[in-house]
Design a protein around this motif. Sequence first.
Motif, PDB file in Angstrom:
ATOM      1  N   ALA A 284       1.208   6.197  -6.939  1.00 40.38           N
ATOM      2  CA  ALA A 284       0.014   6.680  -7.134  1.00 40.38           C
ATOM      3  C   ALA A 284       1.046   8.482  -7.449  1.00 40.38           C
ATOM      4  CB  ALA A 284      -0.973   6.532  -6.681  1.00 40.38           C
ATOM      5  N   ARG A 285       1.203   9.049  -6.390  1.00 44.36           N
ATOM      6  CA  ARG A 285       1.594  10.252  -6.135  1.00 44.36           C
ATOM      7  C   ARG A 285       3.058  10.769  -7.404  1.00 44.36           C
ATOM      8  NH1 ARG A 285       2.448  11.630  -0.052  1.00 44.36           N
ATOM      9  NH2 ARG A 285      -0.161  11.683   0.340  1.00 44.36           N
TER      10      ARG A 285
ATOM     11  N   GLU B 177      -7.787  10.967   3.272  1.00 43.93           N
ATOM     12  CA  GLU B 177      -5.907  10.386   2.622  1.00 43.93           C
ATOM     13  C   GLU B 177      -5.595  11.934   2.999  1.00 43.93           C
ATOM     14  OE1 GLU B 177      -2.646   9.160  -0.209  1.00 43.93           O
ATOM     15  OE2 GLU B 177      -4.893   9.379  -0.749  1.00 43.93           O
ATOM     16  N   ASP B 178      -4.235  12.265   3.524  1.00 36.49           N
ATOM     17  CA  ASP B 178      -3.493  13.549   3.786  1.00 36.49           C
ATOM     18  C   ASP B 178      -4.252  14.258   4.969  1.00 36.49           C
ATOM     19  OD1 ASP B 178      -0.804  12.442   3.492  1.00 36.49           O
ATOM     20  OD2 ASP B 178      -1.109  12.999   1.196  1.00 36.49           O
TER      21      ASP B 178
ATOM     22  N   TYR C 247      -6.421  -4.917   1.635  1.00 35.08           N
ATOM     23  CA  TYR C 247      -5.641  -3.913   2.496  1.00 35.08           C
ATOM     24  C   TYR C 247      -6.527  -3.764   3.801  1.00 35.08           C
ATOM     25  CZ  TYR C 247      -2.767  -2.910  -1.270  1.00 35.08           C
ATOM     26  OH  TYR C 247      -2.173  -3.055  -2.497  1.00 35.08           O
TER      27      TYR C 247
ATOM     28  N   LEU D 150      -2.583   5.970   5.617  1.00 40.71           N
ATOM     29  CA  LEU D 150      -3.167   6.535   4.382  1.00 40.71           C
ATOM     30  C   LEU D 150      -3.138   8.520   5.696  1.00 40.71           C
ATOM     31  CD1 LEU D 150      -5.979   5.085   3.397  1.00 40.71           C
ATOM     32  CD2 LEU D 150      -3.508   5.771   1.698  1.00 40.71           C
TER      33      LEU D 150
ATOM     34  N   LEU E 202      -7.467   0.041  -5.759  1.00 38.68           N
ATOM     35  CA  LEU E 202      -8.312   0.758  -4.457  1.00 38.68           C
ATOM     36  C   LEU E 202      -9.604   0.800  -4.526  1.00 38.68           C
ATOM     37  CD1 LEU E 202      -5.817   3.178  -4.615  1.00 38.68           C
ATOM     38  CD2 LEU E 202      -5.594   1.025  -2.980  1.00 38.68           C
TER      39      LEU E 202
ATOM     40  N   ARG F 182       0.762   3.911  -3.116  1.00 46.16           N
ATOM     41  CA  ARG F 182       0.541   5.466  -2.641  1.00 46.16           C
ATOM     42  C   ARG F 182       1.891   5.982  -3.354  1.00 46.16           C
ATOM     43  NH1 ARG F 182       0.943   7.922   2.929  1.00 46.16           N
ATOM     44  NH2 ARG F 182      -0.679  10.149   2.294  1.00 46.16           N
ATOM     45  N   ARG F 183       2.894   5.656  -3.639  1.00 43.74           N
ATOM     46  CA  ARG F 183       3.998   6.687  -3.781  1.00 43.74           C
ATOM     47  C   ARG F 183       3.495   7.269  -4.919  1.00 43.74           C
ATOM     48  NH1 ARG F 183       5.928  10.923  -4.525  1.00 43.74           N
ATOM     49  NH2 ARG F 183       8.400  11.031  -4.914  1.00 43.74           N
TER      50      ARG F 183
ATOM     51  N   LEU G 263       0.869  -1.208  -0.268  1.00 44.75           N
ATOM     52  CA  LEU G 263       0.080   0.182  -0.566  1.00 44.75           C
ATOM     53  C   LEU G 263       0.681   1.424   0.124  1.00 44.75           C
ATOM     54  CD1 LEU G 263      -2.589   1.325   0.309  1.00 44.75           C
ATOM     55  CD2 LEU G 263      -2.418   0.653   2.730  1.00 44.75           C
ATOM     56  N   ILE G 264       1.840   1.258   0.912  1.00 43.96           N
ATOM     57  CA  ILE G 264       2.666   2.336   1.028  1.00 43.96           C
ATOM     58  C   ILE G 264       3.701   2.365  -1.155  1.00 43.96           C
ATOM     59  CG2 ILE G 264       5.111   2.966   2.008  1.00 43.96           C
ATOM     60  CD1 ILE G 264       4.125   2.251   4.524  1.00 43.96           C
TER      61      ILE G 264
ATOM     62  N   ILE H 152     -11.018   6.829   0.801  1.00 43.18           N
ATOM     63  CA  ILE H 152     -10.224   7.668  -0.579  1.00 43.18           C
ATOM     64  C   ILE H 152     -10.557   8.505  -1.426  1.00 43.18           C
ATOM     65  CG2 ILE H 152      -7.932   7.508  -2.104  1.00 43.18           C
ATOM     66  CD1 ILE H 152      -7.753   5.223  -1.039  1.00 43.18           C
TER      67      ILE H 152
END
Length: 146
Positions: free
Chosen positions: A31-32, A143-144, A102, A115, A95, A28-29, A24-25, A137
Motif C-alpha cells: 500500500a505504501r 498507524e505510525d 487480522y 502498525l 482492511l 502495508r508495504r 499484514l506486513i 487505521i
Amino acid sequence: MTPNQAVTLMGIALKPTTTHRTSLIVIRRMARHFCESAEAIHDERQLLRREAAVLRQFEPFTKQQADALEQQAKDHRDTELEGIREILRAFGQSLLRDSDGYLVALGFDTVCDLLNVNTVEREQARRDGVDDLSGLIFVHNLEDSA
C-alpha cells in the motif's frame, strides 16, 4: 521498489502458508509503495501544469502549446494511475472489513505493534473501545504514531 520486488512480495502474501502477520506486513508495504507511485504521478502531472501556466502568460501566442501541455498532464500515466487506485481500493476494502481476520488472529497488541501504534495512543484506543482495524487505521489514524 522495483516491479520484480512487488511481484515477489505479492507472491509471498498469496501463499497458503503465509501467516496473518506476514500478510499484514506485505499489504502495508505494498500500500505504501502504491501510494508513493501515485504521488510521483501526481507530481509529474503538476510539473506539466506549471509549465502550461508559464506558457499561459504569453497567450495568445502560446495557447496551443499550453493546451497541449494541459492535455498531456491530464493523460499522463492515466491507465497506471487508475490501476493503482483499484489496488488501493481493494486494500482499503479488505482492511476496512478485516475480511482476512487480522485482529482476531493476531490480537489487538500484535496488530498495534505491526502498525507502529504508540503505546499511549494504544491504551487510549482501548479506552475508546476501538476493536477493529478500521478504527485503528482509518478512524483514529493511529498507524505510525510511534
